[in-house]
Design a protein around this motif. Structure first.
Motif, mmCIF file in Angstrom:
data_model
loop_
_atom_site.group_PDB
_atom_site.id
_atom_site.type_symbol
_atom_site.label_atom_id
_atom_site.label_comp_id
_atom_site.label_asym_id
_atom_site.label_seq_id
_atom_site.Cartn_x
_atom_site.Cartn_y
_atom_site.Cartn_z
ATOM 1 N N PRO A 151 0.796 -1.219 0.000
ATOM 2 C CA PRO A 151 0.000 0.000 0.000
ATOM 3 C C PRO A 151 0.833 1.276 0.000
ATOM 4 N N ALA A 152 2.086 1.196 0.455
ATOM 5 C CA ALA A 152 2.928 2.393 0.499
ATOM 6 C C ALA A 152 3.345 2.839 -0.899
ATOM 7 N N SER A 153 3.709 1.875 -1.741
ATOM 8 C CA SER A 153 4.195 2.215 -3.081
ATOM 9 C C SER A 153 3.115 2.097 -4.145
ATOM 10 N N GLY A 154 2.050 1.352 -3.849
ATOM 11 C CA GLY A 154 1.014 1.101 -4.839
ATOM 12 C C GLY A 154 1.336 -0.040 -5.784
ATOM 13 N N ARG A 155 2.514 -0.654 -5.636
ATOM 14 C CA ARG A 155 2.903 -1.763 -6.506
ATOM 15 C C ARG A 155 2.223 -3.049 -6.031
ATOM 16 N N TYR A 156 1.964 -3.931 -6.984
ATOM 17 C CA TYR A 156 1.407 -5.226 -6.600
ATOM 18 C C TYR A 156 1.784 -6.289 -7.620
ATOM 19 N N PHE A 157 1.728 -7.532 -7.168
ATOM 20 C CA PHE A 157 1.982 -8.691 -8.016
ATOM 21 C C PHE A 157 0.694 -9.476 -8.196
ATOM 22 N N ARG B 235 10.768 -6.825 -3.328
ATOM 23 C CA ARG B 235 9.961 -6.103 -4.324
ATOM 24 C C ARG B 235 8.733 -5.420 -3.738
ATOM 25 N N LEU B 236 8.170 -6.002 -2.665
ATOM 26 C CA LEU B 236 6.904 -5.489 -2.124
ATOM 27 C C LEU B 236 6.972 -5.125 -0.651
ATOM 28 N N ASP B 237 8.161 -5.248 -0.026
ATOM 29 C CA ASP B 237 8.259 -5.054 1.422
ATOM 30 C C ASP B 237 7.243 -5.944 2.134
ATOM 31 N N PHE B 238 7.166 -7.198 1.683
ATOM 32 C CA PHE B 238 6.177 -8.139 2.184
ATOM 33 C C PHE B 238 6.262 -8.265 3.699
ATOM 34 N N GLY B 239 5.109 -8.136 4.363
ATOM 35 C CA GLY B 239 5.060 -8.225 5.816
ATOM 36 C C GLY B 239 3.688 -7.847 6.320
ATOM 37 N N PRO B 240 3.595 -7.370 7.577
ATOM 38 C CA PRO B 240 2.297 -7.077 8.186
ATOM 39 C C PRO B 240 1.473 -6.014 7.462
ATOM 40 N N ALA B 241 2.128 -5.118 6.711
ATOM 41 C CA ALA B 241 1.389 -4.067 6.005
ATOM 42 C C ALA B 241 0.871 -4.520 4.644
ATOM 43 N N THR B 242 1.291 -5.696 4.200
ATOM 44 C CA THR B 242 0.880 -6.197 2.891
ATOM 45 C C THR B 242 -0.645 -6.361 2.829
ATOM 46 N N ARG B 243 -1.189 -6.079 1.667
ATOM 47 C CA ARG B 243 -2.608 -6.349 1.420
ATOM 48 C C ARG B 243 -2.714 -7.400 0.323
ATOM 49 N N LEU B 244 -3.761 -8.226 0.386
ATOM 50 C CA LEU B 244 -3.820 -9.346 -0.556
ATOM 51 C C LEU B 244 -5.249 -9.700 -0.899
ATOM 52 N N ASN B 245 -5.364 -10.472 -1.959
ATOM 53 C CA ASN B 245 -6.640 -11.080 -2.314
ATOM 54 C C ASN B 245 -6.384 -12.386 -3.053
#
Length: 201
Positions: free
Chosen positions: A84-90, A148-158
């Motif tokens: 959510p910080a950068s707006g990037r997603y995979f 690439r995504l700073d994957f961790g507790p702030a990550t959002r997913l679906n």
């Protein structure tokens, strides 16, 4: 949305993890039988598992374990992970037979690269039964997700799925709102909750 954490490395063929069921498509029509998925981090990989007890229509060029574009034109399970910080997603696509694809986006539907680039060290697995039911899994390296995504507790997913091709039905674990199905809505993705993998009784 829950990501289970395992203290031990997971091994395909020995998986014993909880599955979350999804009983309706995005139009609210019941799925018979339901589909199911699970997400588990084992310290090295993020595992994405998808299951449906119904035959799938797989991309005709899809080969187990191999990278293949346009899997979404046929039956497929999809995992979206966003920063959510950068707006990037995979976006990760996993076919019922273990074929896979991924793409990085800098904004909704804006690709980071024009050409397809296979993320290294991704492993996929599948088990397709004679009755057509299937279980597929994808193991995604955590170090790459963190880089690439700073994957961790702030990550959002679906997690989403496309079923019943060519008369496609669209399934989403997160409520993405009304209208035409659009999985590329990172602002509506679920927050991550990490939870220890339940111990077997």
């Amino acid at each position: 949305m829950t990501i289970f954490t395992s203290p031990e490395p997971l091994v395909w063929g020995e998986l014993d993890v909880p599955l979350f069921g999804l009983g309706a498509d995005m139009a609210g029509v019941a799925l018979q039988p339901p589909v199911a998925f699970s997400l588990v981090s084992d310290g090295r990989y993020l595992w994405f598992l998808a299951n449906h007890r119904k035959p799938a229509n797989v991309h005709p060029k899809a080969r187990p374990g191999l990278f293949q574009s346009e899997l979404w034109k046929y039956d497929v399970a999809e995992l979206f992970l966003a920063d959510p910080a950068s707006g990037r997603y995979f976006e990760f696509n996993l076919a019922p037979n273990g074929a896979w694809w991924t793409c990085e986006f800098t904004a909704p539907r804006v690709r980071a690269d024009e050409v397809d680039i296979a993320m290294p060290e991704v492993a996929t697995f599948s088990d397709m039964s004679p009755d057509g039911s299937w279980l597929a899994a994808m193991a995604i390296p955590l170090d790459l997700l963190k880089a690439r995504l700073d994957f961790g507790p702030a990550t959002r997913l679906n997690v989403s799925m496309i079923l019943g091709s060519p008369e496609q039905r669209f399934v989403s674990a997160t409520d993405l709102g009304p209208g035409e199905p659009d999985f590329h809505q990172p602002r509506k993705f679920s927050e991550v909750r990490f939870s220890p993998l339940p111990e077997n009784p």
